[in-house]
Design a protein around this motif. Structure first.
Motif, PDB file in Angstrom:
ATOM      1  N   VAL A 205      12.916  15.876  -3.878  1.00  0.00           N
ATOM      2  CA  VAL A 205      12.832  16.739  -2.693  1.00  0.00           C
ATOM      3  C   VAL A 205      11.870  16.130  -1.684  1.00  0.00           C
ATOM      4  N   LEU A 206      10.739  15.628  -2.163  1.00  0.00           N
ATOM      5  CA  LEU A 206       9.769  14.982  -1.273  1.00  0.00           C
ATOM      6  C   LEU A 206      10.377  13.758  -0.602  1.00  0.00           C
ATOM      7  N   LEU A 207      11.156  12.996  -1.340  1.00  0.00           N
ATOM      8  CA  LEU A 207      11.814  11.825  -0.764  1.00  0.00           C
ATOM      9  C   LEU A 207      12.758  12.226   0.360  1.00  0.00           C
ATOM     10  N   VAL A 208      13.547  13.248   0.137  1.00  0.00           N
ATOM     11  CA  VAL A 208      14.493  13.695   1.168  1.00  0.00           C
ATOM     12  C   VAL A 208      13.740  14.211   2.393  1.00  0.00           C
ATOM     13  N   LEU A 209      12.677  14.966   2.168  1.00  0.00           N
ATOM     14  CA  LEU A 209      11.880  15.459   3.296  1.00  0.00           C
ATOM     15  C   LEU A 209      11.256  14.308   4.073  1.00  0.00           C
ATOM     16  N   GLN A 210      10.772  13.306   3.356  1.00  0.00           N
ATOM     17  CA  GLN A 210      10.157  12.172   4.040  1.00  0.00           C
ATOM     18  C   GLN A 210      11.176  11.360   4.834  1.00  0.00           C
ATOM     19  N   LEU A 211      12.378  11.246   4.315  1.00  0.00           N
ATOM     20  CA  LEU A 211      13.406  10.505   5.062  1.00  0.00           C
ATOM     21  C   LEU A 211      13.715  11.173   6.395  1.00  0.00           C
ATOM     22  N   GLY A 212      13.727  12.487   6.410  1.00  0.00           N
ATOM     23  CA  GLY A 212      14.015  13.195   7.650  1.00  0.00           C
ATOM     24  C   GLY A 212      12.836  13.299   8.589  1.00  0.00           C
ATOM     25  N   ALA A 213      11.621  13.346   8.036  1.00  0.00           N
ATOM     26  CA  ALA A 213      10.451  13.623   8.867  1.00  0.00           C
ATOM     27  C   ALA A 213       9.612  12.405   9.214  1.00  0.00           C
TER      28      ALA A 213
ATOM     29  N   LEU B 220      -2.895   6.131   4.458  1.00  0.00           N
ATOM     30  CA  LEU B 220      -2.258   5.788   3.187  1.00  0.00           C
ATOM     31  C   LEU B 220      -3.300   5.635   2.078  1.00  0.00           C
ATOM     32  N   ILE B 221      -4.441   5.031   2.398  1.00  0.00           N
ATOM     33  CA  ILE B 221      -5.514   4.905   1.414  1.00  0.00           C
ATOM     34  C   ILE B 221      -6.038   6.282   1.031  1.00  0.00           C
ATOM     35  N   LEU B 222      -6.122   7.188   1.992  1.00  0.00           N
ATOM     36  CA  LEU B 222      -6.570   8.550   1.698  1.00  0.00           C
ATOM     37  C   LEU B 222      -5.602   9.254   0.741  1.00  0.00           C
ATOM     38  N   PHE B 223      -4.297   9.172   1.022  1.00  0.00           N
ATOM     39  CA  PHE B 223      -3.297   9.745   0.122  1.00  0.00           C
ATOM     40  C   PHE B 223      -3.420   9.122  -1.275  1.00  0.00           C
ATOM     41  N   LEU B 224      -3.573   7.804  -1.323  1.00  0.00           N
ATOM     42  CA  LEU B 224      -3.688   7.094  -2.596  1.00  0.00           C
ATOM     43  C   LEU B 224      -4.910   7.558  -3.379  1.00  0.00           C
ATOM     44  N   MET B 225      -6.023   7.688  -2.705  1.00  0.00           N
ATOM     45  CA  MET B 225      -7.252   8.109  -3.383  1.00  0.00           C
ATOM     46  C   MET B 225      -7.153   9.557  -3.866  1.00  0.00           C
ATOM     47  N   VAL B 226      -6.561  10.428  -3.075  1.00  0.00           N
ATOM     48  CA  VAL B 226      -6.436  11.836  -3.469  1.00  0.00           C
ATOM     49  C   VAL B 226      -5.592  11.960  -4.732  1.00  0.00           C
ATOM     50  N   PHE B 227      -4.429  11.321  -4.753  1.00  0.00           N
ATOM     51  CA  PHE B 227      -3.552  11.470  -5.912  1.00  0.00           C
ATOM     52  C   PHE B 227      -4.052  10.678  -7.125  1.00  0.00           C
TER      53      PHE B 227
ATOM     54  N   LEU C 277       0.827  -1.193   0.000  1.00  0.00           N
ATOM     55  CA  LEU C 277       0.000   0.000   0.000  1.00  0.00           C
ATOM     56  C   LEU C 277       0.870   1.255   0.000  1.00  0.00           C
ATOM     57  N   ALA C 278       1.919   1.230   0.793  1.00  0.00           N
ATOM     58  CA  ALA C 278       2.827   2.389   0.832  1.00  0.00           C
ATOM     59  C   ALA C 278       3.505   2.581  -0.522  1.00  0.00           C
ATOM     60  N   ALA C 279       3.933   1.503  -1.143  1.00  0.00           N
ATOM     61  CA  ALA C 279       4.590   1.605  -2.444  1.00  0.00           C
ATOM     62  C   ALA C 279       3.629   2.145  -3.505  1.00  0.00           C
ATOM     63  N   ALA C 280       2.390   1.685  -3.499  1.00  0.00           N
ATOM     64  CA  ALA C 280       1.401   2.181  -4.456  1.00  0.00           C
ATOM     65  C   ALA C 280       1.126   3.667  -4.217  1.00  0.00           C
ATOM     66  N   THR C 281       1.086   4.069  -2.967  1.00  0.00           N
ATOM     67  CA  THR C 281       0.864   5.476  -2.642  1.00  0.00           C
ATOM     68  C   THR C 281       2.018   6.336  -3.146  1.00  0.00           C
ATOM     69  N   PHE C 282       3.244   5.911  -2.875  1.00  0.00           N
ATOM     70  CA  PHE C 282       4.405   6.690  -3.335  1.00  0.00           C
ATOM     71  C   PHE C 282       4.453   6.734  -4.864  1.00  0.00           C
ATOM     72  N   MET C 283       4.144   5.608  -5.495  1.00  0.00           N
ATOM     73  CA  MET C 283       4.160   5.557  -6.950  1.00  0.00           C
ATOM     74  C   MET C 283       3.122   6.514  -7.535  1.00  0.00           C
ATOM     75  N   THR C 284       1.952   6.587  -6.923  1.00  0.00           N
ATOM     76  CA  THR C 284       0.906   7.472  -7.405  1.00  0.00           C
ATOM     77  C   THR C 284       1.311   8.935  -7.260  1.00  0.00           C
ATOM     78  N   ILE C 285       1.934   9.275  -6.148  1.00  0.00           N
ATOM     79  CA  ILE C 285       2.368  10.656  -5.924  1.00  0.00           C
ATOM     80  C   ILE C 285       3.449  11.039  -6.926  1.00  0.00           C
ATOM     81  N   VAL C 286       4.431  10.186  -7.112  1.00  0.00           N
ATOM     82  CA  VAL C 286       5.522  10.481  -8.050  1.00  0.00           C
ATOM     83  C   VAL C 286       4.983  10.552  -9.483  1.00  0.00           C
ATOM     84  N   ALA C 287       4.080   9.647  -9.841  1.00  0.00           N
ATOM     85  CA  ALA C 287       3.505   9.671 -11.189  1.00  0.00           C
ATOM     86  C   ALA C 287       2.727  10.965 -11.413  1.00  0.00           C
ATOM     87  N   TRP C 288       1.959  11.405 -10.426  1.00  0.00           N
ATOM     88  CA  TRP C 288       1.201  12.644 -10.566  1.00  0.00           C
ATOM     89  C   TRP C 288       2.134  13.851 -10.699  1.00  0.00           C
ATOM     90  N   LEU C 289       3.173  13.891  -9.880  1.00  0.00           N
ATOM     91  CA  LEU C 289       4.123  15.001  -9.976  1.00  0.00           C
ATOM     92  C   LEU C 289       4.780  15.045 -11.353  1.00  0.00           C
TER      93      LEU C 289
END
Length: 131
Positions: free
Chosen positions: A27-35, A82-89, A1-13
């Motif tokens: 940039v989002l990846l680096v921010l996520q690694l720190g936060a 994660l489902i919410l993020f996936l559905m939004v993107f 689910l996390a991988a599908a969510t990240f893939m959807t966000i990157v594809a949309w960007l």
């Protein structure tokens, strides 16, 4: 689910912003690694990372994995986010294509200038089919 969510966000960007989207996904990846509190405890990070922590999907992916693998509590709240993020993107991607399809329907495919302005393989293919 996390991988599908990240893939959807990157594809949309990448879809919406092109090459700049690839840069923003890094940039989002680096921010996520720190936060996300996956590699470093959140209370020890700066206030900036603590402030953006709830708005990043990797935070919920890491928390969900922690809940299921180590703590033993329910990961359903994290799965829900994660489902919410996936559905939004996914919805934003659908809107992008719906808007683009509406534009393609208005193009006069007999006008070569209009077709070249679309820079679309689909438009060129439709012209070849008509000929």
């Amino acid at each position: 689910l996390a991988a599908a969510t990240f893939m959807t966000i990157v594809a949309w960007l990448n879809l919406v912003l092109g090459k700049a989207g690839a840069f923003f996904s890094m940039v989002l990846l680096v921010l996520q690694l720190g936060a996300s509190a996956g590699t470093y405890p959140l209370p020890l990070t700066s206030h900036f990372f603590q402030a953006i922590h709830p708005f990043l999907p990797m935070s919920y992916g890491v928390a969900g994995l922690r809940q299921t693998l180590m703590i033993g509590d329910s990961a359903w709240p994290d799965i829900g986010m994660l489902i919410l993020f996936l559905m939004v993107f996914t919805g934003l991607t659908w809107l992008f294509y719906a808007r683009r399809y509406a534009r393609l329907k208005r193009i006069d495919f007999n006008d070569a200038a209009a077709v070249s302005a679309t820079r679309s393989r689909l438009a060129a293919h439709l012209i070849r089919q008509k000929e």
